[in-house]
Design a protein around this motif. Structure first.
Motif, PDB file in Angstrom:
ATOM      1  N   CYS A  52     -13.840 -50.544  68.225  1.00  0.00           N
ATOM      2  CA  CYS A  52     -14.718 -51.196  69.207  1.00  0.00           C
ATOM      3  C   CYS A  52     -15.885 -51.907  68.525  1.00  0.00           C
ATOM      4  O   CYS A  52     -16.428 -52.882  69.057  1.00  0.00           O
ATOM      5  N   LEU A  53     -16.275 -51.418  67.362  1.00  0.00           N
ATOM      6  CA  LEU A  53     -17.341 -52.034  66.584  1.00  0.00           C
ATOM      7  C   LEU A  53     -16.793 -52.999  65.535  1.00  0.00           C
ATOM      8  O   LEU A  53     -17.535 -53.437  64.646  1.00  0.00           O
ATOM      9  N   ASP A  54     -15.513 -53.336  65.645  1.00  0.00           N
ATOM     10  CA  ASP A  54     -14.871 -54.305  64.748  1.00  0.00           C
ATOM     11  C   ASP A  54     -14.983 -53.894  63.284  1.00  0.00           C
ATOM     12  O   ASP A  54     -15.158 -54.741  62.395  1.00  0.00           O
ATOM     13  N   ASP A  55     -14.892 -52.603  63.028  1.00  0.00           N
ATOM     14  CA  ASP A  55     -14.926 -52.102  61.658  1.00  0.00           C
ATOM     15  C   ASP A  55     -13.545 -52.306  61.036  1.00  0.00           C
ATOM     16  O   ASP A  55     -12.570 -51.683  61.457  1.00  0.00           O
ATOM     17  N   PRO A  56     -13.433 -53.180  60.030  1.00  0.00           N
ATOM     18  CA  PRO A  56     -12.102 -53.464  59.458  1.00  0.00           C
ATOM     19  C   PRO A  56     -11.472 -52.268  58.772  1.00  0.00           C
ATOM     20  O   PRO A  56     -10.254 -52.240  58.562  1.00  0.00           O
TER      21      PRO A  56
END
Length: 697
Positions: free
Chosen positions: A458-462
Motif C-alpha cells: 500500500c505504501l508502494d515499497d518495492p
C-alpha cells in the motif's frame, strides 16, 4: 567529516551508536552537497539523528543561522529539545504555549545562540510571526527540516493546509540552503508530490519493513467482546503500549472500563487539557501505566522506544494511516504486538470524517464574496454568512490562504482579489483515493496473505515480501476467546444508559448581522437546564442501536421496548444520582419532529405513562429548520421563529409550579432544544429539562 559525524551521534545516542550508510548518505547530501533531500524511511529509522548531526556539522563549519524544524506536534518538540541537549545542541521552540518567551528566543536567534528552532506549521501564518520573525529567519536559516512531510500533500492521509505555506519559506531561503523532508508514510504518489514541491530533491527511499512488529487481526462480534478481550489479555501483552480508538467517546469509555477491571490506564484525545495530555504521555514514558487509550491525536512525534504493543479498537480509514500509528511500537525492543480489532461501525465513523472534506464551490464563493471588503472578518463573524461548521470553515480558509485567494491578518481574513479556480477534478480524485484507501483497509483485515507485505505494498515499497512474523505467516498468537466474567462486565458497562446534555449559555457571534436580534449570554430565565440522553451515536455500547433509530437515514418507527426501558433507567438515575434534577418534572412537552414524529410522540407518551405525568402537548414547527445546518450561527438563523407554543400549551405552562420535561429524538448541535426551551420559559415554564434518545458525535 564522517568521523566528526560519528562523534556527534555518540553524544546523542550513546557510545555504541553508529551511523548506517543510508543515514550518512542523507547527512553528506545536506552538509557537503547542500542538497534538498526527501527521506521516505520506516518509523524508528533515525531521522532525528540525521538532522541533529547535520546541524552540528553545519554550525561547526561556518557561521550559519539555526536549523529550523517544522513539526506538527508539541509532544515531538518537547522530545526533540531534550534529545538535542544531549548532543550539546541548543534547541528552542516557538509555539502558542510560550508566547511570553518569543522576544527572548528571537534575540537568541539573532545573536547566534540557538542551534535548532522548532515551530509548528500553523506558526508560519501567524500574522506577527509571519511578518516580523519569518522573513529574517528564512534569510538566515542554515538547514530547513520538514518533519512528517506527507502532510504537505493533499493526497496524503493527514493533509494539513498550513504545511503548504512551506513553499513561501522555501522561496525565501538563501541559495544552496539544504532542506531535509522526512516521512514514513508516503506512497509513490505522495512522494512525487512532496518532491515536486521541494524542487530538485534527492529522494532516499528505504525498505519499510519493521522486523520487530508482529501484526494480527482479531474478529470479535461486538464492542462488548472487544472490551472483554482487552480486559482478559491486556496484562499478557509485554510492557506498556497504546490502545487506539476512532472517537473521543470510545477512548473515554474504554479507559473507564479498563480501570474498573483493575488496569492502570489513562485516556488521551485532542479534547484533553494540554496539562493532562503531557502528564499522560509522561506516565506512559515512565511505565507508570499499562496503556494510553488514545485517539489519533497521539500519533506523529510520540517516541517511546520500548513501547511493547499497539492495539486498535476499530480500524483507521487507510492502511497508510494504520502503518503510521503502529510504527509507534517496537522501536527499541525485539518484539512488539500489533493487534487490530475492527468493528462494523468503523465505516460509519469513516463516512463522518469524510464529510468534513473541502466544501462545494458555491460555499467557497460565498466566503470569498463576504471577504471582498477592506475590513477583515474573523471566523466567528463569517459563520452567520456561510453554512459551514467552524472546523470546515477554518480548513477552507487555510487552503484559500495557501492558494493566495485570502490572507490572514490581524482581526481575521481578507480577500486578496487574486484569481482563484475551484479545482473540482483534483478534489474528486482525492475523494476517490480516500474511498480506495477505506476499501484497502477492509481488505487488510480479511487478507489471507502476509499483513506486513500488504501494508508495504500500500505504501508502494518495492521490497515488499512476506514478513514471517504476522498471524498469516506464523499463525495467530492470540485467539478471540473471551471469558464470561469479562464479557458480562463489558456488556453491563456498555449497557448503562445516560449521558448529560450540556445546556447552551451563549449565543453565537454575529447573529445581529443577519437579522437575528440575539447576542451575548442567554438570559438565565430563558435557558434550558442540564438534560439527559440515552447515549451518543459514537458510543461503543448504545451507539450502534441509536444510529439505527435516529441516524440520518433511519426511518420513523415506534419506540422499541429496549430503548424505552433505557429511557426509564436514565430518568431513575437522573432523579437519584450524584447530580439530580433540581425538582421532579410536573409535565411533559414534545418537540414537533419532521423526521421522527412517531418516535418522539411514542417517547413522550411512554414517559408520561410510566411517570404518571400529564402530556401537556407539543411545541409546533411553523417553518425554518430545513435540515441540519453547518454551524451554530446558521442553525440559530434557521431555527429562529421556526417553532411556536400553541395557545392551549401556553395556558397549561402558565399554571405550572415545577419543571417540564422536553422530549426530542436527537441532539445534534443542541440549538433546537435551546430555542424551544427559550420559548417554553417565555411562555411561563419555571424550568425546562431536556430529554433525548441520543446525542450526535
Amino acid at each position: 567529516m564522517r568521523e566528526e559525524a560519528e562523534a556527534v551521534l555518540r553524544r546523542l545516542a550513546g557510545e555504541h551508536a553508529r551511523l548506517r550508510d543510508d543515514q550518512w548518505r542523507a547527512i553528506e547530501a545536506l552538509v557537503a552537497d547542500r542538497r534538498r533531500v526527501l527521506c521516505v524511511q520506516r518509523t524508528g529509522w533515525g531521522k532525528s539523528a540525521v538532522y541533529f548531526v547535520a546541524t552540528a556539522l553545519l554550525r561547526a563549519r561556518e557561521t550559519t543561522g539555526p536549523t529550523v524544524i517544522v513539526s506538527p506536534l508539541l509532544a515531538l518538540m518537547r522530545n526533540q529539545v531534550e534529545a538535542a541537549a544531549r548532543a550539546g545542541i541548543h534547541a528552542r521552540t516557538i509555539n502558542s504555549a510560550n508566547l511570553d518567551e518569543w522576544d527572548e528566543i528571537t534575540e537568541q536567534i539573532h545573536a547566534g545562540a540557538v542551534d535548532v528552532l522548532l515551530i509548528s506549521p500553523e506558526r508560519l501564518n501567524n500574522p506577527d510571526f509571519r511578518d516580523t520573525v519569518l522573513p529574517r529567519l528564512a534569510a538566515t536559516t542554515g538547514l530547513l527540516v520538514v518533519d512528517e512531510a506527507h502532510c504537505v500533500s493533499d493526497w496524503g492521509h493527514d493533509f494539513r493546509p498550513d504545511y503548504r505555506r512551506l513553499r513561501t519559506f522555501l522561496a525565501g531561503l538563501p541559495e544552496r540552503t539544504p532542506v531535509l523532508a522526512t516521512t514514513a508514510t508516503a506512497n509513490a504518489r505522495v512522494t512525487a508530490d512532496v518532491a515536486d514541491q521541494l524542487g530538485d530533491a534527492l529522494v532516499l527511499r528505504g525498505a519499510l519493513d519493521r522486523d520487530s512488529l508482529r501484526l494480527a487481526v482479531l474478529d470479535l462480534p461486538t464492542p462488548a467482546h472487544r472490551l472483554a478481550w482487552l480486559a482478559d489479555h491486556l496484562d499478557k501483552l509485554t510492557g506498556s503500549g497504546i490502545v487506539y480508538t476512532l472517537t473521543v467517546a470510545a477512548a473515554g469509555e474504554t479507559a473507564e472500563f479498563l480501570r474498573s477491571r483493575g488496569y492502570a490506564v489513562a485516556s488521551y484525545s485532542g479534547q484533553s487539557d494540554d496539562t493532562d495530555r503531557r502528564a499522560a504521555e509522561q506516565d506512559l514514558l515512565d511505565n507508570k501505566i499499562k496503556a494510553l487509550i488514545a485517539t489519533s491525536a497521539l500519533g506523529m512525534g510520540f517516541d517511546k522506544p520500548d513501547l511493547g504493543f499497539v492495539v486498535h479498537l476499530g480500524a483507521p480509514p487507510s492502511p497508510i494511516a494504520y502503518y503510521q500509528q503502529v510504527g509507534r511500537a517496537g522501536r527499541g525492543v525485539d518484539q512488539a504486538e500489533v493487534l487490530l480489532l475492527p468493528g462494523p461501525e468503523d465505516a460509519a465513523i469513516w463516512r463522518y470524517f469524510a464529510s468534513l472534506a473541502f466544501p462545494p464551490e458555491e460555499q467557497v464563493r460565498s466566503v470569498l464574496n463576504a471577504l471582498s471588503t477592506d475590513r477583515p472578518l474573523s471566523t466567528p463573524a463569517l459563520e452567520p454568512i456561510v453554512d459551514l461548521r467552524r472546523t470546515r470553515l477554518e480548513l477552507m480558509l487555510k487552503v484559500l490562504d495557501v492558494d493566495g485567494a485570502v490572507r490572514r491578518v490581524r482581526g481575521g481574513w481578507l480577500a486578496t482579489g487574486q484569481p482563484w479556480e475551484y479545482d473540482a477534478a483534483r478534489l474528486r480524485r482525492v475523494a476517490e483515493a480516500r474511498t480506495a484507501e477505506q476499501r484497502a483497509m477492509r481488505e487488510y483485515a480479511t487478507t489471507g496473505d502476509c499483513r506486513m507485505e500488504y501494508l508495504r505494498r500500500c505504501l508502494d515499497d518495492p521490497g515488499a515480501a512476506p514478513c514471517g512474523r504476522c498471524d498469516r505467516c506464523a499463525g495467530p498468537r492470540f485467539d478471540s476467546e473471551v471469558s464470561q466474567p469479562a464479557l458480562a462486565a463489558a456488556q453491563a458497562f456498555l449497557g448503562r444508559p445516560g449521558v448529560e446534555i450540556t445546556p447552551k449559555k451563549m449565543w453565537p457571534t454575529g447573529l445581529e448581522a443577519v437579522g437575528v436580534p440575539l447576542r451575548g449570554k442567554i438570559a438565565p430565565g430563558e435557558q434550558a437546564a442540564s438534560g439527559r440522553a440515552v447515549g451518543r451515536l459514537s458510543d461503543l455500547g448504545w451507539g450502534s442501536r441509536l444510529r439505527g433509530l435516529v441516524g440520518p437515514e433511519s426511518p420513523d418507527a415506534p419506540l422499541p421496548d429496549d430503548v424505552a426501558g433505557a429511557v426509564i433507567e436514565v430518568l431513575k438515575a437522573w432523579a437519584r444520582g450524584d447530580d439530580p434534577w433540581p425538582a421532579r418534572p410536573v409535565g411533559i412537552v414534545a418537540v414537533d419532529s419532521r423526521r421522527h414524529g412517531q418516535l418522539v410522540r411514542g417517547l413522550a407518551e411512554r414517559v408520561a405513562a410510566v411517570g404518571r405525568l400529564p402530556l401537556l402537548g407539543a411545541v409546533r414547527r411553523v417553518g425554518g429548520g430545513a435540515g441540519p445546518r453547518g454551524n451554530s450561527a446558521q442553525r440559530v438563523l434557521a431555527l429562529h421563529d421556526a417553532f411556536e407554543v400553541p395557545p392551549e400549551l401556553a395556558e397549561r405552562l402558565a399554571t405550572l409550579d415545577g419543571p417540564v420535561l422536553l422530549v426530542d429524538d436527537l441532539v445534534d448541535s443542541g440549538w433546537t432544544l435551546t430555542m424551544v426551551a427559550r420559548l417554553l420559559r417565555q411562555a411561563g415554564a419555571p424550568a425546562v429539562l431536556p430529554l433525548a434518545l441520543a446525542i450526535a458525535g
